[in-house]
Write a protein that holds these residues in place. Structure first.
Motif, short mmCIF file in Angstrom:
data_model
loop_
_atom_site.label_atom_id
_atom_site.label_comp_id
_atom_site.label_asym_id
_atom_site.label_seq_id
_atom_site.Cartn_x
_atom_site.Cartn_y
_atom_site.Cartn_z
N GLY A 1 16.82 88.58 -20.75
CA GLY A 1 17.44 87.28 -20.52
C GLY A 1 18.82 87.20 -21.18
O GLY A 1 19.37 86.11 -21.32
N PHE A 2 19.35 88.34 -21.58
CA PHE A 2 20.67 88.39 -22.22
C PHE A 2 21.69 87.76 -21.28
O PHE A 2 21.79 88.15 -20.11
CB PHE A 2 21.03 89.85 -22.53
CG PHE A 2 22.23 90.03 -23.41
CD1 PHE A 2 22.16 89.74 -24.77
CD2 PHE A 2 23.42 90.50 -22.89
CE1 PHE A 2 23.27 89.94 -25.59
CE2 PHE A 2 24.53 90.69 -23.70
CZ PHE A 2 24.45 90.40 -25.06
N GLN A 3 22.42 86.79 -21.79
CA GLN A 3 23.31 85.99 -20.95
C GLN A 3 24.38 86.84 -20.26
O GLN A 3 24.68 86.62 -19.09
CB GLN A 3 23.97 84.89 -21.78
CG GLN A 3 24.62 83.84 -20.93
CD GLN A 3 24.96 82.60 -21.74
OE1 GLN A 3 24.85 82.58 -22.95
NE2 GLN A 3 25.38 81.57 -21.05
N ALA A 4 24.91 87.82 -20.95
CA ALA A 4 25.99 88.64 -20.38
C ALA A 4 25.48 90.03 -20.02
O ALA A 4 26.12 91.04 -20.28
CB ALA A 4 27.14 88.72 -21.37
N ALA B 1 27.17 93.71 -20.35
CA ALA B 1 26.60 94.71 -21.27
C ALA B 1 26.44 96.05 -20.56
O ALA B 1 26.77 97.10 -21.11
CB ALA B 1 25.26 94.23 -21.82
N VAL B 2 25.97 96.02 -19.33
CA VAL B 2 25.79 97.25 -18.55
C VAL B 2 27.15 97.86 -18.23
O VAL B 2 27.35 99.08 -18.37
CB VAL B 2 24.97 96.97 -17.27
CG1 VAL B 2 25.03 98.16 -16.31
CG2 VAL B 2 23.53 96.62 -17.63
N GLN B 3 28.08 97.03 -17.81
CA GLN B 3 29.43 97.53 -17.49
C GLN B 3 30.07 98.16 -18.73
O GLN B 3 30.66 99.24 -18.65
CB GLN B 3 30.29 96.37 -16.97
CG GLN B 3 31.69 96.80 -16.58
CD GLN B 3 32.57 95.61 -16.16
OE1 GLN B 3 32.21 94.45 -16.34
NE2 GLN B 3 33.73 95.92 -15.61
N ALA B 4 29.94 97.49 -19.86
CA ALA B 4 30.53 98.00 -21.11
C ALA B 4 29.89 99.32 -21.50
O ALA B 4 30.58 100.27 -21.88
CB ALA B 4 30.38 96.97 -22.23
#
Length: 177
Positions: free
Chosen positions: A71-74, A78-81
């Motif tokens: 449920g991590f908002q971003a 996070a995946v892109q980073a």
């Protein structure tokens, strides 16, 4: 360690800190939750062997999969980073994750080999589980150091597996039999 960021990496950095993603490493501490959950269960297993069944349900998850399931908002950021994370950071991070996965899975496999429903764990097995939890926690500290950019500290602590440690692992697994 001085990292030279690509233009693509530099472009995303300003958005990371506000999303609880380290702008230097491109990693988020939220991933540690995947491991913290199993650690909490394993800490209780020696005294509450019935929790071994719940612990056995744990399975490794990649960084990206953890975020996509969370449920991590971003989570997309996070995946892109992570996919843009500097390779010198990501390689150490992934090596520690692989070591954690292996240690947890071998601990769970050893526990599964024991019929705890009838007799619980022997004192030796209880102590082994506690030692494994300590080893897992030490690796989690290393992972946390990498996430926070303390790569030199984490690299010094990461040891390549040796033939001697593999033998020790085999001997330890026999305690569960």
């Amino acid at each position: 360690m001085q990292i030279e960021y690509t233009a693509e990496q530099a472009a995303i950095q300003p958005r990371l800190a506000s999303a609880n993603i380290n702008p230097d490493t491109f990693l988020a501490t939220d991933y540690l939750n995947h491991f913290n959950e199993i650690v909490m269960l394993l800490e209780m297993v020696p005294d509450m062997p019935e929790l071994a069944e719940d612990a056995a349900e744990w399975a490794p998850k990649s960084y990206n999969q953890h975020f996509m399931d969370s449920g991590f908002q971003a989570k997309e950021l996070a995946v892109q980073a992570y996919n843009l994370a500097p390779m010198e950071i990501r390689s150490v991070f992934e090596r520690i994750c692989a070591e954690l996965d292996q240690l947890i899975q071998s601990t769970l496999a050893g526990m599964a080999a024991v019929n705890v429903a009838e007799r619980g764990f022997t004192p030796k097995a209880q102590e082994l589980i506690r030692m494994r939890v300590e080893a897992i926690q030490a690796l989690l500290m290393k992972l946390n150091q990498v996430i926070h950019g303390k790569l030199e500290d984490a690299v010094e602590l990461v040891e390549e597996p040796t033939e001697e440690s593999a033998q020790t692992q085999e001997d330890i697994d026999k305690l569960f039999d």
